[in-house]
Design an enzyme around this catalytic site. Structure first.
Site, PDB file in Angstrom:
ATOM      1  N   ASP A  38       0.834  -1.196   0.000  1.00  0.00           N
ATOM      2  CA  ASP A  38       0.000   0.000   0.000  1.00  0.00           C
ATOM      3  C   ASP A  38       0.871   1.249   0.000  1.00  0.00           C
ATOM      4  OD1 ASP A  38      -2.353  -1.464   0.084  1.00  0.00           O
ATOM      5  OD2 ASP A  38      -2.443  -1.459   2.279  1.00  0.00           O
ATOM      6  N   TYR A  66       5.723  -8.612   8.655  1.00  0.00           N
ATOM      7  CA  TYR A  66       5.440  -7.186   8.826  1.00  0.00           C
ATOM      8  C   TYR A  66       5.672  -6.759  10.272  1.00  0.00           C
ATOM      9  CZ  TYR A  66       2.786  -7.577   4.421  1.00  0.00           C
ATOM     10  OH  TYR A  66       2.393  -7.793   3.127  1.00  0.00           O
ATOM     11  N   ASP A  80      -6.989   2.175   7.148  1.00  0.00           N
ATOM     12  CA  ASP A  80      -5.671   2.674   7.525  1.00  0.00           C
ATOM     13  C   ASP A  80      -5.731   4.175   7.775  1.00  0.00           C
ATOM     14  OD1 ASP A  80      -5.600   3.950   5.035  1.00  0.00           O
ATOM     15  OD2 ASP A  80      -4.331   2.445   4.104  1.00  0.00           O
ATOM     16  N   ARG A 172      -4.398  -4.512   7.150  1.00  0.00           N
ATOM     17  CA  ARG A 172      -5.402  -3.473   7.392  1.00  0.00           C
ATOM     18  C   ARG A 172      -6.686  -4.083   7.961  1.00  0.00           C
ATOM     19  NH1 ARG A 172      -6.888  -0.659   2.276  1.00  0.00           N
ATOM     20  NH2 ARG A 172      -5.760  -2.261   1.123  1.00  0.00           N
TER      21      ARG A 172
END
Length: 306
Positions: A38, A66, A80, A172
């Site tokens: 993203d 992540y 987000d 997300r």
């Protein structure tokens, strides 16, 4: 220029933006990436260049890791920090114990609804295109696998985490769904991808470093542009390697069958000519018969061992 180049993607750019910038830097059109990030996210974005774009098929299901921060108190339409709040902000003062109660629900194989602003398609149209036009977006739950989800720190309305996930997982959605469970709303405030398959942040370079190497502005850091590319022998480490001699390498490039006495009995092997030239990935189809997908040659040929 054929190879794999790992970019440390900055925030604010789409993955396609990064590809376009590297195309301009290298003066090369044939470049793709191995897994979208993203715009707000940073970190590991592997690029494949030249004929190595053919390797993308071997990274479709790559595992990813992540690190990120979840903000509690309100959710957003994008799930987000770049989205618009979907409700009033609430004052939140969470404890680690509260989050640890719900964290196990986000481990293992779970059902997850992708964010409305995502590339998932509805009747052939990406969901984000419908969402931008304020049209109804109804996405069905999909099965994803979260192999690790660990809460690292908790400070009032913020929590940092680390996750290891299978391909197709949206962090997300994890943030959004966790907020729903707690009844306070939440969104992903920041996200940094630390690895994709065998590639980690230690392999990654900034766009500025790539440009400097290309322009030789700082010839000693790095010494050459080639040094920024991942060594071909490090690619697909789960596959054993075999080195073809000049005669067999020539036969492979000509699209002719070839016997490789050193060929491993594994299901797939990497075939090299010399130390750096990856020319094929061979897959066993029956017995000692292999079918090779050429990396540095156009035809596809069978490779067999007698």
């Amino acid at each position: 220029m054929n190879g794999v180049l790992i970019i440390d993607k900055p925030a604010g750019l789409t993955s396609h933006d990064v590809v376009n910038r590297v195309r301009r830097i290298l003066g090369q059109r044939s470049i793709g990436h191995l897994g979208t990030l993203d715009p707000m996210a940073t970190g590991v974005l592997p690029l494949v260049t030249g004929s190595f774009t053919r390797l993308a098929q071997f990274y479709v299901a790559s595992e990813k890791t992540y690190e990120g921060v979840i903000c509690f108190g309100f959710s957003t339409d994008t799930y987000d920090a770049e989205g618009e709040p979907t409700g009033e902000s609430k004052s939140v003062n969470l404890s680690r114990e509260e989050l640890e109660i719900h964290a196990p629900k986000f481990r293992g194989v779970i059902e997850q609804i992708p964010p409305p602003f995502s590339a998932k398609k509805i009747n052939g149209v990406p969901a984000y295109k419908l969402a931008r036009k304020h049209k109804e977006v109804v996405l069905k739950p999909v099965q994803v696998e979260i192999k690790e989800f660990e809460i690292l720190t908790v400070e009032a309305d913020h929590a940092s985490f680390r996750a290891r996930v299978a391909s197709g997982t949206y962090m997300r959605s994890v943030a959004h769904d966790l907020g729903q469970l707690l009844g306070c709303g939440a969104h992903l405030e920041s996200l940094r991808r630390t690895s994709v398959a065998e590639f980690t942040l230690a392999d990654a370079h900034t766009l500025e470093a790539i440009a400097e190497a290309k322009n030789n502005q700082r010839p000693k850091v790095p010494a050459t542009l080639d040094e920024l590319f991942v060594h071909p022998r490090q690619l697909l480490p789960q596959l054993p390697s075999v080195t073809a001699d000049e005669q067999n390498a020539a036969r492979i490039r000509a699209g002719r069958p070839v016997n490789l006495p050193e060929l491993s009995r594994a299901r797939q092997v990497k075939v090299f000519a010399g130390q750096r030239e990856l020319i094929a990935v061979a897959t066993r189809v029956a017995g000692t018969l292999f079918h090779a997908k050429l990396v540095l040659s156009v035809p596809e040929i069978p490779v067999r061992q007698v």
